[in-house]
Design a protein around this motif. Structure first.
Motif, PDB file in Angstrom:
ATOM      1  N   ALA A 328       0.828  -1.204   0.000  1.00  0.00           N
ATOM      2  CA  ALA A 328       0.000   0.000   0.000  1.00  0.00           C
ATOM      3  C   ALA A 328       0.867   1.260   0.000  1.00  0.00           C
ATOM      4  CB  ALA A 328      -0.931  -0.013   1.208  1.00  0.00           C
ATOM      5  N   VAL A 329       2.007   1.226   0.703  1.00  0.00           N
ATOM      6  CA  VAL A 329       2.931   2.356   0.702  1.00  0.00           C
ATOM      7  C   VAL A 329       3.453   2.610  -0.716  1.00  0.00           C
ATOM      8  CG1 VAL A 329       5.251   3.063   1.426  1.00  0.00           C
ATOM      9  CG2 VAL A 329       3.609   2.230   3.117  1.00  0.00           C
ATOM     10  N   ALA A 330       3.789   1.530  -1.422  1.00  0.00           N
ATOM     11  CA  ALA A 330       4.262   1.692  -2.797  1.00  0.00           C
ATOM     12  C   ALA A 330       3.195   2.359  -3.657  1.00  0.00           C
ATOM     13  CB  ALA A 330       4.656   0.336  -3.378  1.00  0.00           C
ATOM     14  N   ALA A 331       1.913   1.985  -3.450  1.00  0.00           N
ATOM     15  CA  ALA A 331       0.832   2.617  -4.210  1.00  0.00           C
ATOM     16  C   ALA A 331       0.685   4.086  -3.820  1.00  0.00           C
ATOM     17  CB  ALA A 331      -0.474   1.867  -3.963  1.00  0.00           C
ATOM     18  N   TRP A 332       0.770   4.371  -2.519  1.00  0.00           N
ATOM     19  CA  TRP A 332       0.618   5.761  -2.069  1.00  0.00           C
ATOM     20  C   TRP A 332       1.714   6.644  -2.652  1.00  0.00           C
ATOM     21  CZ3 TRP A 332      -3.439   7.515   0.928  1.00  0.00           C
ATOM     22  CH2 TRP A 332      -3.361   8.825   1.356  1.00  0.00           C
ATOM     23  N   ARG A 333       2.925   6.138  -2.683  1.00  0.00           N
ATOM     24  CA  ARG A 333       4.017   6.914  -3.261  1.00  0.00           C
ATOM     25  C   ARG A 333       3.883   7.036  -4.772  1.00  0.00           C
ATOM     26  NH1 ARG A 333       8.935   4.333   0.438  1.00  0.00           N
ATOM     27  NH2 ARG A 333       8.446   5.536   2.310  1.00  0.00           N
ATOM     28  N   GLN A 334       3.120   6.124  -5.374  1.00  0.00           N
ATOM     29  CA  GLN A 334       2.881   6.198  -6.809  1.00  0.00           C
ATOM     30  C   GLN A 334       1.886   7.301  -7.140  1.00  0.00           C
ATOM     31  OE1 GLN A 334       0.514   3.047  -8.600  1.00  0.00           O
ATOM     32  NE2 GLN A 334       1.949   2.875 -10.307  1.00  0.00           N
ATOM     33  N   GLY A 335       0.846   7.474  -6.315  1.00  0.00           N
ATOM     34  CA  GLY A 335      -0.170   8.459  -6.661  1.00  0.00           C
ATOM     35  C   GLY A 335      -1.152   8.787  -5.566  1.00  0.00           C
ATOM     36  N   GLY A 336      -0.759   8.666  -4.301  1.00  0.00           N
ATOM     37  CA  GLY A 336      -1.626   9.074  -3.200  1.00  0.00           C
ATOM     38  C   GLY A 336      -2.831   8.173  -3.024  1.00  0.00           C
ATOM     39  N   SER A 337      -3.905   8.773  -2.493  1.00  0.00           N
ATOM     40  CA  SER A 337      -5.108   7.986  -2.190  1.00  0.00           C
ATOM     41  C   SER A 337      -5.745   7.406  -3.455  1.00  0.00           C
ATOM     42  CB  SER A 337      -6.121   8.853  -1.444  1.00  0.00           C
ATOM     43  OG  SER A 337      -6.484   9.991  -2.213  1.00  0.00           O
ATOM     44  N   SER A 338      -5.625   8.106  -4.587  1.00  0.00           N
ATOM     45  CA  SER A 338      -6.184   7.567  -5.836  1.00  0.00           C
ATOM     46  C   SER A 338      -5.477   6.278  -6.241  1.00  0.00           C
ATOM     47  CB  SER A 338      -6.061   8.600  -6.957  1.00  0.00           C
ATOM     48  OG  SER A 338      -6.790   9.773  -6.663  1.00  0.00           O
ATOM     49  N   ALA A 339      -4.146   6.245  -6.109  1.00  0.00           N
ATOM     50  CA  ALA A 339      -3.395   5.045  -6.439  1.00  0.00           C
ATOM     51  C   ALA A 339      -3.708   3.915  -5.464  1.00  0.00           C
ATOM     52  CB  ALA A 339      -1.898   5.330  -6.443  1.00  0.00           C
ATOM     53  N   LEU A 340      -3.948   4.243  -4.195  1.00  0.00           N
ATOM     54  CA  LEU A 340      -4.330   3.217  -3.220  1.00  0.00           C
ATOM     55  C   LEU A 340      -5.677   2.602  -3.579  1.00  0.00           C
ATOM     56  CD1 LEU A 340      -3.633   1.780  -0.565  1.00  0.00           C
ATOM     57  CD2 LEU A 340      -4.810   3.627   0.644  1.00  0.00           C
ATOM     58  N   THR A 341      -6.608   3.434  -4.042  1.00  0.00           N
ATOM     59  CA  THR A 341      -7.909   2.910  -4.490  1.00  0.00           C
ATOM     60  C   THR A 341      -7.738   1.979  -5.685  1.00  0.00           C
ATOM     61  OG1 THR A 341      -9.026   4.907  -3.709  1.00  0.00           O
ATOM     62  CG2 THR A 341     -10.192   3.561  -5.333  1.00  0.00           C
ATOM     63  N   VAL A 342      -6.859   2.341  -6.611  1.00  0.00           N
ATOM     64  CA  VAL A 342      -6.597   1.486  -7.775  1.00  0.00           C
ATOM     65  C   VAL A 342      -5.999   0.149  -7.334  1.00  0.00           C
ATOM     66  CG1 VAL A 342      -5.189   1.269  -9.864  1.00  0.00           C
ATOM     67  CG2 VAL A 342      -6.362   3.413  -9.370  1.00  0.00           C
ATOM     68  N   LEU A 343      -5.132   0.179  -6.345  1.00  0.00           N
ATOM     69  CA  LEU A 343      -4.538  -1.059  -5.835  1.00  0.00           C
ATOM     70  C   LEU A 343      -5.590  -1.988  -5.253  1.00  0.00           C
ATOM     71  CD1 LEU A 343      -2.064  -2.797  -4.808  1.00  0.00           C
ATOM     72  CD2 LEU A 343      -2.155  -1.393  -2.737  1.00  0.00           C
ATOM     73  N   GLU A 344      -6.557  -1.439  -4.540  1.00  0.00           N
ATOM     74  CA  GLU A 344      -7.447  -2.263  -3.726  1.00  0.00           C
ATOM     75  C   GLU A 344      -8.808  -2.536  -4.355  1.00  0.00           C
ATOM     76  OE1 GLU A 344      -5.785  -0.984   0.671  1.00  0.00           O
ATOM     77  OE2 GLU A 344      -7.468   0.143  -0.170  1.00  0.00           O
ATOM     78  N   SER A 345      -9.174  -1.829  -5.400  1.00  0.00           N
ATOM     79  CA  SER A 345     -10.537  -1.953  -5.936  1.00  0.00           C
ATOM     80  C   SER A 345     -10.514  -2.152  -7.447  1.00  0.00           C
ATOM     81  CB  SER A 345     -11.355  -0.697  -5.604  1.00  0.00           C
ATOM     82  OG  SER A 345     -11.398  -0.475  -4.209  1.00  0.00           O
ATOM     83  N   ALA A 346     -11.028  -3.289  -7.862  1.00  0.00           N
ATOM     84  CA  ALA A 346     -11.256  -3.518  -9.298  1.00  0.00           C
ATOM     85  C   ALA A 346     -12.652  -3.028  -9.658  1.00  0.00           C
ATOM     86  CB  ALA A 346     -11.103  -4.991  -9.626  1.00  0.00           C
TER      87      ALA A 346
END
Length: 423
Positions: A328-346
């Motif tokens: 999740a940290v890797a996603a957050w550093r990629q693009g913040g909360s939007s990237a975290l949503t992309v990681l966790e939600s299809a």
């Protein structure tokens, strides 16, 4: 038994202070059961390296039987050497060892740089896993001929049954703690993590130095001249990012240093955001998003003792694992909360940019991507389409379905893919 081929020249690990973890002793292993001597792919590689060198398959069978009877005593691991006493037909056990070369300075530099460059590699090692790509960068795992057995028994076989028993039990030991591989090659766990942390700190310091700019000044003669005082200089410009607090020492009765560090860092980060935007960026976040943001705000990706403790505490508080936090940290550093949503939600995107992505990839020479939900995937690369209209890059080792965010999001899927491929 003596090695009929003689010894090989060894290179040493990087010079410097030697830590206590350069020598580790493990208690006598439980008797070997089942048909497999190891369960992990790196444990299999260790066992196969000796089996492929064996000159007598019958001794392998007898060595396996010795391991099954629990005849291997405690195992000691030092750089380039695995040692144990193995019981045989005589009352006194035999001193048995398996030797292998340690890595040289250049090999360590390449390996440590590869580990430090990708947070998923660090998270995998801390989670007792070894990414395949690390084994290919340097000779971390042995191959046929790399392991040199030696034993005080009179058997001239190569290897003897005592060395074979030790090899099988060492494979099980590597299943439990793959960082032992690094110790065998010349670097203990604390030394390994310190070396990677130093690389991360050097990179962060270089980035901060490049962001710093000159401050406005007033000539001393003008400031001290008689007469009306000059106008005060304008306020200092805000720094591009809040600074890091000092290191807090551990002292009896004092507050926890990690807690002090977090409080100071949070205060500076929120103050900087309020001064620059007038908005508190933490207020709209959920507890999980705030936990990920907190972990992402501290460099080291879980490497240093303080950040590893932080990952463990956040994982326990949110009901996740440290690996989940790291991803999740890797996603957050990629693009913040939007990237975290992309990681966790299809999700199922409507017709439009998602449907046009595959023809664009085919035209750019990438015909192998297959769609599923908002994902376009090959065996090792993946593009995920977010609800914000951006494409996010992911990578995984082939066959592992272990996707990690990589690169910078963009509205152009071909641009994201070229970034992943280093283009």
């Amino acid at each position: 038994m003596r090695d009929p081929r003689g010894t090989r020249g060894r290179r040493t690990a990087p010079t410097g202070a030697r830590h206590d973890d350069r020598r580790r002793t493990f208690p006598a292993p439980e008797p070997l059961t089942g048909t497999q001597a190891a369960s992990s792919w790196w444990g299999h590689a260790w066992v196969e390296a000796l089996e492929d060198t064996a000159l007598d398959q019958a001794r392998l069978t007898r060595g396996r039987a010795y391991a099954g009877r629990g005849l291997v005593d405690s195992i000691t691991i030092t750089p380039g050497r695995v040692t144990a006493y193995v019981h045989g037909s005589r009352p006194r056990p035999y001193r048995t060892e398996i030797r292998l070369r340690t890595l040289g300075d250049d090999e360590w530099a390449d390996l440590l740089a590869a580990v430090a460059a990708r947070p998923e590699h660090i998270a995998a090692l801390l989670d007792k896993d070894v990414p395949h790509v690390l084994a290919s960068i340097a000779d971390l795992l042995p191959t046929a001929g790399d392991l040199i057995p030696d034993c005080s028994c009179p058997d001239d076989g190569f290897p003897c049954k005592h060395a074979t028993a030790l090899c099988y039990q060492t494979g099980r030991l590597l299943d439990q703690d793959p960082l032992v591989l690094f110790l065998m090659r010349g670097m203990g766990e604390r030394e390994l993590l310190a070396a990677i942390s130093q690389r991360n700190a050097t990179r962060s310091a270089a980035q901060r130095a490049s962001d710093a700019g000159p401050f406005p000044t007033v000539d001393i003669r003008e400031a001290l001249a008689r007469g009306p005082l000059p106008m005060l200089p304008p306020p200092f410009p805000l720094p591009p990012a809040p600074g890091r607090p000092p290191a807090y020492p551990q002292a009896p009765g004092a507050p926890d240093p990690l807690a002090l560090d977090l409080l100071a860092t949070e205060a500076t980060a929120r103050a900087h955001a309020l001064l620059t935007t007038g908005v508190d960026p933490i207020a709209p976040l959920t507890a999980w998003q705030d936990a990920v943001r907190l972990a992402a705000a501290h460099p080291g990706s879980g490497l240093t003792a303080s950040s590893r403790a932080l990952y463990r505490e956040l994982a326990a508080a949110t009901g996740r694992t440290p690996t989940t936090i790291a991803r999740a940290v890797a996603a957050w550093r990629q693009g913040g909360s939007s990237a975290l949503t992309v990681l966790e939600s299809a999700w199922d995107p409507p017709a439009g940019p998602f449907d046009r992505a595959r023809p664009a990839l085919v035209a750019a020479g990438f015909p192998d991507f297959r769609p599923r939900d908002n994902h376009l995937s090959t065996a090792t690369l993946q593009l995920r389409y977010g609800r914000d209209g951006l494409w996010y890059g992911y990578e995984s080792d082939a066959g592992r379905d272990d996707w990690w965010p990589r690169g910078t999001p963009s509205s152009d899927p071909v641009e994201v893919l070229n970034t992943l491929l280093g283009g």
